[in-house]
Scaffold this motif. Structure first.
Motif, PDB file in Angstrom:
ATOM      1  N   ARG A 101       0.537  -1.465  -0.068  1.00 49.28           N
ATOM      2  CA  ARG A 101       0.043   0.472  -0.016  1.00 49.28           C
ATOM      3  C   ARG A 101       0.837   1.284   0.603  1.00 49.28           C
ATOM      4  O   ARG A 101       2.266   1.256  -0.019  1.00 49.28           O
ATOM      5  CB  ARG A 101      -1.280   0.295   1.559  1.00 49.28           C
ATOM      6  CG  ARG A 101      -2.153  -1.772   1.946  1.00 49.28           C
ATOM      7  CD  ARG A 101      -2.573  -1.523   0.328  1.00 49.28           C
ATOM      8  NE  ARG A 101      -3.553  -2.361   0.460  1.00 49.28           N
ATOM      9  CZ  ARG A 101      -4.832  -2.777  -0.359  1.00 49.28           C
ATOM     10  NH1 ARG A 101      -4.079  -2.456  -1.086  1.00 49.28           N
ATOM     11  NH2 ARG A 101      -5.339  -3.991   0.338  1.00 49.28           N
ATOM     12  N   LEU A 102       0.263   2.468   0.539  1.00 49.47           N
ATOM     13  CA  LEU A 102       0.761   3.499   0.361  1.00 49.47           C
ATOM     14  C   LEU A 102       1.315   4.040   1.673  1.00 49.47           C
ATOM     15  O   LEU A 102       1.187   3.905   2.579  1.00 49.47           O
ATOM     16  CB  LEU A 102       0.055   4.588  -0.486  1.00 49.47           C
ATOM     17  CG  LEU A 102       0.844   6.098  -0.293  1.00 49.47           C
ATOM     18  CD1 LEU A 102       1.625   6.286  -1.587  1.00 49.47           C
ATOM     19  CD2 LEU A 102      -0.135   7.435  -0.303  1.00 49.47           C
ATOM     20  N   PRO A 103       2.841   3.616   1.583  1.00 47.54           N
ATOM     21  CA  PRO A 103       3.383   3.528   3.226  1.00 47.54           C
ATOM     22  C   PRO A 103       3.198   4.151   4.010  1.00 47.54           C
ATOM     23  O   PRO A 103       3.232   4.560   4.989  1.00 47.54           O
ATOM     24  CB  PRO A 103       5.256   3.656   2.623  1.00 47.54           C
ATOM     25  CG  PRO A 103       5.175   4.287   0.756  1.00 47.54           C
ATOM     26  CD  PRO A 103       3.827   4.157   0.154  1.00 47.54           C
ATOM     27  N   PHE A 104       2.715   5.853   3.869  1.00 48.92           N
ATOM     28  CA  PHE A 104       2.699   7.025   4.625  1.00 48.92           C
ATOM     29  C   PHE A 104       1.949   8.020   3.901  1.00 48.92           C
ATOM     30  O   PHE A 104       1.244   7.952   2.523  1.00 48.92           O
ATOM     31  CB  PHE A 104       4.216   7.860   4.606  1.00 48.92           C
ATOM     32  CG  PHE A 104       4.745   8.975   3.261  1.00 48.92           C
ATOM     33  CD1 PHE A 104       4.370   9.653   3.044  1.00 48.92           C
ATOM     34  CD2 PHE A 104       4.965   7.638   2.666  1.00 48.92           C
ATOM     35  CE1 PHE A 104       5.119  10.007   1.802  1.00 48.92           C
ATOM     36  CE2 PHE A 104       6.273   8.302   1.629  1.00 48.92           C
ATOM     37  CZ  PHE A 104       5.715   9.429   1.167  1.00 48.92           C
ATOM     38  N   GLN A 152       1.018   8.526  -5.311  1.00 50.73           N
ATOM     39  CA  GLN A 152      -0.025   8.041  -5.174  1.00 50.73           C
ATOM     40  C   GLN A 152       0.937   6.594  -5.466  1.00 50.73           C
ATOM     41  O   GLN A 152       2.212   6.419  -5.542  1.00 50.73           O
ATOM     42  CB  GLN A 152      -0.763   7.465  -6.231  1.00 50.73           C
ATOM     43  CG  GLN A 152      -2.086   8.481  -7.175  1.00 50.73           C
ATOM     44  CD  GLN A 152      -2.665   7.871  -5.752  1.00 50.73           C
ATOM     45  OE1 GLN A 152      -3.600   7.313  -4.754  1.00 50.73           O
ATOM     46  NE2 GLN A 152      -3.552   9.071  -4.466  1.00 50.73           N
ATOM     47  N   LEU A 153       1.052   5.190  -4.990  1.00 53.45           N
ATOM     48  CA  LEU A 153       1.331   3.852  -4.771  1.00 53.45           C
ATOM     49  C   LEU A 153       2.054   3.654  -6.856  1.00 53.45           C
ATOM     50  O   LEU A 153       1.801   3.881  -7.430  1.00 53.45           O
ATOM     51  CB  LEU A 153       0.897   3.329  -4.357  1.00 53.45           C
ATOM     52  CG  LEU A 153       1.490   1.725  -4.176  1.00 53.45           C
ATOM     53  CD1 LEU A 153       3.278   2.104  -3.117  1.00 53.45           C
ATOM     54  CD2 LEU A 153       0.920   0.337  -3.259  1.00 53.45           C
ATOM     55  N   SER A 154       3.307   3.178  -6.814  1.00 50.75           N
ATOM     56  CA  SER A 154       3.995   2.315  -7.936  1.00 50.75           C
ATOM     57  C   SER A 154       2.155   1.564  -8.237  1.00 50.75           C
ATOM     58  O   SER A 154       1.660   1.088  -6.621  1.00 50.75           O
ATOM     59  CB  SER A 154       4.974   1.830  -7.417  1.00 50.75           C
ATOM     60  OG  SER A 154       5.374   0.891  -8.619  1.00 50.75           O
ATOM     61  N   THR A 240       2.047  11.895  -9.100  1.00 51.68           N
ATOM     62  CA  THR A 240       3.784  11.545  -9.107  1.00 51.68           C
ATOM     63  C   THR A 240       3.847  10.406  -8.205  1.00 51.68           C
ATOM     64  O   THR A 240       2.686  10.132  -7.232  1.00 51.68           O
ATOM     65  CB  THR A 240       4.064  12.356  -7.536  1.00 51.68           C
ATOM     66  OG1 THR A 240       3.809  13.987  -8.596  1.00 51.68           O
ATOM     67  CG2 THR A 240       5.131  12.667  -7.225  1.00 51.68           C
ATOM     68  N   SER A 241       3.989   9.476  -8.941  1.00 53.41           N
ATOM     69  CA  SER A 241       4.283   8.218  -8.036  1.00 53.41           C
ATOM     70  C   SER A 241       5.627   7.295  -6.642  1.00 53.41           C
ATOM     71  O   SER A 241       6.911   8.270  -7.290  1.00 53.41           O
ATOM     72  CB  SER A 241       4.539   7.116  -9.910  1.00 53.41           C
ATOM     73  OG  SER A 241       3.250   6.973 -10.464  1.00 53.41           O
ATOM     74  N   VAL A 242       5.432   7.161  -6.066  1.00 53.83           N
ATOM     75  CA  VAL A 242       6.536   6.481  -5.209  1.00 53.83           C
ATOM     76  C   VAL A 242       6.878   5.009  -5.028  1.00 53.83           C
ATOM     77  O   VAL A 242       5.258   4.349  -5.016  1.00 53.83           O
ATOM     78  CB  VAL A 242       6.159   7.152  -3.920  1.00 53.83           C
ATOM     79  CG1 VAL A 242       5.964   9.087  -4.042  1.00 53.83           C
ATOM     80  CG2 VAL A 242       4.502   7.127  -3.207  1.00 53.83           C
TER      81      VAL A 242
END
Length: 395
Positions: A101-104, A152-154, A240-242
């Protein structure tokens, strides 16, 4: 050494221990985990600490550096001393079986512009006959405030953005024809700061929890039309992807290096003294599976510590979950450029792919994957994981 049987080439060894958030087939409740080899250590199940059962790293990150160091020390002990093996093993889940999931929870998002090679490349493209760098570039880390809600998440689909662009006939409403990437490194704030109190360079590690990989997708045609006089807006804010893993700063001791020599004197609040936070990271950019670039982070002119100091020097406060990114990472050669606008030199030198096709900018169906690695304290290399996105047609 760990008692786990780790793959020889793992980037998730005992000296890394990155944090993420996941769900599993046995529970849809999102919780905190630590990557180790091909497994995820379920911290909520192991410790029973509710801070790891919130579905976000924010509550833990807000506890500050003493808590971060204490937990890292305990995890290292659990995974290295065989006396803990029977207790730990039931809480090790196969990484392939969990959903990340999105970590933070992202509080604010700021993006910088700190690669000299990248800035000079764009300057040569768009200001021929003028100095490649603007007069302020060597004096302060230039940045802009982005949109936290679209971080947003990868793996999140990249829907081709629409907006105004310039044409010979005047402004037109279009789906972006010049969709681009920006290979970046992101820094995640854990401990907040008080409004009105600048954070000095020396306090960087007291506030920044860890590091992730970022792709700041960019619509160059929308950006070009809206850019003057206030800078990036719709050309940047659509996504923006993280990456799903946040590597703690404590894992990067062996990656610290001095930044490039500055050829302008810095104002005192940007002086980084004897222990600067340059980082020897290597990024890799793949387009539809083919490696097209390996940008070197160690050449970044401005460090993350200087960026943090500049971001707060006016008294702006930090919040837990703030994310700020390095800006596009590029090196001096074509094979080290971190954006397609540079790799294709604004479309005049299209990039050749192994399948015989060429790209200047992204086409629908294209998939971009950016990964990063760094030297680890045990002589191996640690991984930051990767951030991936596939382009979809405009809605």
């Amino acid at each position: 050494m760990t008692w786990l049987d780790l793959p020889a080439s793992t980037g998730f060894g005992i000296t890394n221990l990155p944090y993420g958030v996941f769900t599993s087939p046995s529970s849809e409740h999102a919780r905190t985990g630590v990557a180790i080899g091909d497994h995820v250590l379920d911290l909520a199940g192991l410790t029973g600490d509710p801070v790891h059962a919130t579905g976000s790293l924010n509550a833990f990150m807000a506890q500050g550096p003493e808590s971060w160091a204490s937990l890292r020390s305990m995890i290292t002990a659990w995974l290295t001393d065989p006396v803990h093996q029977d207790r730990i093993t039931p809480h090790l889940l196969p990484r392939a079986s969990v959903t990340l999931r999105l970590p933070f929870e992202v509080a604010d998002y700021v993006d910088f512009y700190s690669s000299r090679d990248h800035a000079e490349n764009l300057g040569r493209m768009f200001r021929p006959g003028s100095p490649a760098l603007t007069p302020n570039w060597k004096h302060l880390p230039i940045g802009y405030h982005g949109r936290a809600g679209t971080v947003q998440l990868s793996g999140t689909p990249v829907v081709r953005p629409q907006g105004q662009a310039q044409s010979p006939e005047g402004p037109v409403f279009v789906a972006s024809r010049r969709l681009d990437i920006e290979a970046e490194i992101g820094f995640v704030v854990g401990a907040p700061s008080a409004l009105g109190t600048p954070v000095p360079v020396r306090d960087f590690a007291s506030h920044v929890f860890g590091v992730c990989v970022v792709n700041d997708w960019s619509a160059r045609d929308l950006q070009a039309w809206e850019y003057v006089p206030l800078g990036p807006f719709l050309g940047k804010s659509f996504l923006t992807s993280v990456s799903p893993w946040v590597v703690p700063l404590a894992a990067l001791s062996a990656a610290r290096v001095k930044p490039p020599v500055r050829d302008e004197a810095l104002l005192p609040y940007l002086e980084d003294g004897d222990e600067p936070w340059g980082l020897d990271l290597t990024l890799e950019v793949r387009l539809n599976g083919a490696v097209v670039s390996r940008p070197p982070f160690r050449g970044m002119y401005w460090t993350a510590a200087q960026q943090l100091a500049h971001m707060t020097v006016n008294g702006a406060s930090l919040r837990t979950g703030d994310l700020y990114a390095s800006g596009t990472v590029s090196g001096p050669t074509r094979e080290e450029r971190g954006s397609l606008i540079e790799l294709s030199w604004n479309g005049t030198e299209p990039l050749a792919l192994p399948d015989g096709s060429t790209r200047s900018f992204l086409e629908d169906g294209d998939e971009i994957t950016i990964s990063a690695s760094a030297p680890a304290a045990d002589g191996s290399r640690l991984s930051f994981g990767e951030v991936t996105g596939r382009v979809q047609a405009a809605h």
